[in-house]
Each structure stands twice: as C-alpha cells, then as structure tokens.
Design a protein around this motif. Structure first.
Motif, PDB file in Angstrom:
ATOM      1  N   PHE A   1       0.831  -1.203   0.000  1.00  0.00           N
ATOM      2  CA  PHE A   1       0.000   0.000   0.000  1.00  0.00           C
ATOM      3  C   PHE A   1       0.870   1.258   0.000  1.00  0.00           C
ATOM      4  O   PHE A   1       0.586   2.227  -0.705  1.00  0.00           O
TER       5      PHE A   1
ATOM      6  N   ALA B   1      -5.512   3.420  -1.962  1.00  0.00           N
ATOM      7  CA  ALA B   1      -6.690   3.264  -2.830  1.00  0.00           C
ATOM      8  C   ALA B   1      -7.139   4.612  -3.388  1.00  0.00           C
ATOM      9  O   ALA B   1      -7.472   4.735  -4.578  1.00  0.00           O
TER      10      ALA B   1
ATOM     11  N   TYR C   1      -4.569   5.956  -6.042  1.00  0.00           N
ATOM     12  CA  TYR C   1      -4.676   5.190  -7.285  1.00  0.00           C
ATOM     13  C   TYR C   1      -5.907   5.624  -8.088  1.00  0.00           C
ATOM     14  O   TYR C   1      -5.837   5.800  -9.315  1.00  0.00           O
ATOM     15  N   TYR C   2      -7.027   5.823  -7.404  1.00  0.00           N
ATOM     16  CA  TYR C   2      -8.262   6.256  -8.076  1.00  0.00           C
ATOM     17  C   TYR C   2      -8.055   7.626  -8.738  1.00  0.00           C
ATOM     18  O   TYR C   2      -8.466   7.847  -9.890  1.00  0.00           O
TER      19      TYR C   2
END
Length: 445
Positions: free
Chosen positions: A366, A429, A432-433
């Motif tokens: 991560f 997350a 990345y989005y």
C-alpha cells in the motif's frame, strides 16, 4: 518494433534516474541506521531522547519542501522544454525564498524550545536534558537543510541524481566518523550525535554550493550575478509549493500527534517504536526514491507535452516500487527478531519492536502505491489533490482511530501500528483512483 524500442528507451531512462535516486535514499537510510545503532549503545533513554529532540524538527522540514516541490515541477518542465533560462530562474527564486523562511522558523523554534518539548514529551521517564540538547543542535542544522532541499530538488528535476547520491554516500562515512569521535571518544553522548549530524549537513551544503556555483558542469550552473528577484516566478513556485507545504506540514504534524500518543505509553514503548521505525525506513526510503523519480520524469514528459509517456513512466516507477517494497515486507514478516537484534539486545525491546515490524510488513505494498503515485501527481503540479488525500488519511483515519485504540481500548503500541496500516491502505486506494482519472495530466503550472 518501433514501439518496443521506444518502450525500452523509456525504461532505460526510468532506471537512469531511479537507480541513483534509490541509492541516494539508501544512503540517507544507512545514515539514520548507523546513527540509531550508535545511539542505541547508550540505552533506551538515549534512543527516546533523540526521538523526542528530533520529532519537532522533522515536523517542520516540509516548510522547506514546499519550495522544493515548486522547484521540482518548474525545473523539470523547463528541462523537458529545453528552456534553460526559465530553469535557472526557478532555482534562483527558490534559493531566495529560503532565506526568510529559514530565518523565521529557526528563530521561533529556538525561542520556544521549552514549550515545544514539554508539549511533545509527556512521559515521566524521558531524559529531557539530553532531548533539549539534541533539539537545539537539530534546529541549527535547519539553516543548511533548507538550502539542501532546494539543491536536491534541482538536481533530481534534471535527472542528475548521481550528484546528491555521491554527496550522501560520502556524508554517511563522515557522520559515522564524527559519531565515533563525539559519542565514544569525547563522551558527549546524545549531544555528540547531534553535533555529528550537523557537521554532515554542513558538508552537504558546501558540496552542493560548489557544484552549483563553481563547477559550471551542469545545466543549471549559476553565478552570483544571476541573482535578482522575480515576483512572477516566485509566485509560480509558491502556487505549487504552498499546497505541497500544507500537505507535508499537516502530514508531519499529524505524525507528531501520532508520536505524542505513543510517547505517552512510556519509555520502552516509545523506544521500541523508534527502533522499528528505523528498521522499516530501509523499505520506506527505497519507495520514496521511486517517488522522487516519478515526480522528475512526469514533470519532464509534461514539459514536452508527452502525456502518455508521463503516465507510462509513473506506472513503471510504481511497479518497480511494489516489487522492492514487497520483498522487504517478506523480510520484515519472516525475520523481524533478527533485524531488530541489530539495534538492541534488550529482550523486552526486541520483542515489542519485532511485533511492530511484522505488522508494518503488511502495509508495504500500500505504501509503495501511495508514495509513488503521489510523487507523480506532485511532479505534474497537482499538489492540492495530494493535500486532500493526506488530510483525509491522517486526520480522518489515523489520529481518531489511534486515540480510540490507545486511550479508550488500551491496546498499546501494536494497536497504533495496526491503525497505521489501515491509514496507508486508505491513502493507497484513494491515490490510485485519482491517478486513473487522469486530470493531473492537464494541470497548468
């Protein structure tokens, strides 16, 4: 066939910038590693004193990174567009901006020494005298760190990452030598460790100044006659830099609050936290090296209006970081006691630090994604987006949950490290989005 050749050339270019950047960060990691090894021989109290004295200094360094991030974005784009005059002007304005910033910060931090340390360190068994000595010397070193940040940003932006790499490698040996002199020969303990670090920062500053002003070897070689104030360029730097500074300052102050909650657990828990953090720094700083490379490569490609290549470079850096940091995750999970034994022989410290290191192994993938893609976004000038993601992660996830786990549920140090993993998964997350949406490719700087 042509496309394959172009892809290979891009990969080679990524390696040319990334490998020296990684070696540079590895050098910095080794410097912190040997510092901790030598201080750890003085006992847990010394480790905690160094951590307490260094924490507020680390929290304020992002104020300098603000200007450095503006430097990276503008110089890399100027380099990609082959606009040498604009590149030099960006470096000059960055150096001039450093002068008032570092003067105000060091003055305030020295003036409020007692107040700052008393509000950070709450545990009764901490050595405040040693922490205060380390803190004051570290604050003085900010005078040199500020300009070093700009120099680092400049050479990385033009792909000359070998320069900071070599300076840091030599700095390691100097720091180790001075540590040995001041800690063990002159018996200055924690204060000696601080003096040794200060001297290494002065060395780095001297080397960078020589390469920039006297060698005339590099694209951004300057002369003192070039120095003049340019309000428009300074404003462009701050437009990128202020959100980057806010992001890093909030991140560091959030980490400072996180550390304050860990300090309140007592000397053993805090010492274990610092040892595990230093062990994990090998993986973290390697990932940060890829982040630095992504920022420079994305900026250069956007300067050439090559948006697809910018995205490709960012993806390559991310994959490379994932491979490296996941390898370290396996080591942290499988042999944590062996790694921690390099720092301390105290059984209680070993067990607690090893457990923390095993937890942090889970968040390395991560961390790789969030660090590198955030670097790419910064290189594109999308610093406001990274600011929002950081604020949500630190103040929306990490700090509230850490307070719940430590203060309400009394889970101890390991509870805090589980929360750190959750925070990094969230930021990974979200980053990345944001990267996949692609708006960063059209930011004007």
């Amino acid at each position: 066939m042509r496309q394959t050749k172009e892809q290979k050339e891009l990969i080679v270019e990524v390696f040319k910038i990334t490998i020296p950047a990684i070696m540079d960060l590895l050098a910095q990691t080794l410097l912190a590693f040997f510092d901790m090894l030598m201080v750890a021989t003085l006992g847990a109290s010394a480790v905690s004193a160094v951590g307490l004295g260094h924490a507020p200094v680390i929290a304020i360094v992002p104020a300098f990174m603000a200007v450095g991030m503006g430097t990276t974005s503008l110089v890399s784009r100027a380099y990609g567009a082959k606009n040498i005059e604009e590149g030099k002007m960006a470096v000059i304005q960055s150096l001039l901006l450093c002068i008032p910033i570092v003067f105000v910060i060091t003055t305030l931090m020295l003036w409020k020494t007692e107040w700052i340390l008393q509000h950070i360190g709450k545990a009764n068994d901490l050595d405040f005298i040693a922490a205060k000595q380390y803190y004051k010397v570290s604050v003085i070193s900010l005078l040199f760190i500020c300009f070093n940040v700009i120099y680092f940003a400049t050479y990385r932006a033009i792909g000359k990452t070998k320069v900071p790499m070599l300076i840091n490698i030599i700095g390691i040996f100097m720091n180790i030598f001075f540590n040995w002199i001041f800690i063990f020969v002159l018996k200055q303990g924690v204060f000696g460790a601080a003096i040794a670090t200060l001297l290494s920062k002065i060395f780095s500053f001297s080397c960078f100044s020589y390469f920039t002003f006297f060698s005339k070897k590099y694209w951004i070689s300057l002369s003192f006659q070039d120095f003049s104030w340019n309000r428009i360029m300074a404003a462009r730097i701050l437009k990128i830099g202020i959100p980057a500074a806010a992001e890093q300052l909030l991140l560091r102050f959030g980490m400072l609050f996180f550390e304050m909650m860990i300090i309140s657990l007592g000397n053993i828990s805090y010492a274990a936290h610092k040892i595990a953090s230093n062990a994990e720094a090998f993986s973290y700083n390697l990932g940060y090296g890829f982040s630095v490379a992504a920022a420079a490569l994305v900026g250069q490609q956007l300067g050439r209006n090559a948006r697809k290549e910018a995205e490709y470079n960012a993806k390559v850096c991310t994959i490379m970081s994932l491979l490296v940091m996941s390898s370290f995750a396996l080591l942290f999970f499988s042999i944590p006691h062996l790694i921690i034994s390099l720092f301390t022989k105290e059984r209680e410290l070993q067990n607690l630090s090893a457990s923390a290191l095993r937890i942090v192994s889970l968040c390395q993938p991560f961390l790789a994604v969030s660090m590198v893609l955030a670097g790419a976004l910064r290189g594109a000038g999308a610093t406001r987006t990274v600011l929002i993601i950081t604020v949500l992660g630190i103040f929306g996830v990490r700090l509230p949950l850490t307070y719940l786990f430590l203060k309400i549920w009394k889970t101890g140090l390991l509870g805090a490290w589980w929360i750190m993993t959750i925070d990094l998964a969230f930021r990974s997350a979200t980053t990345y989005y944001t990267f996949k949406k692609g708006k960063w490719k059209y930011v004007k700087v």
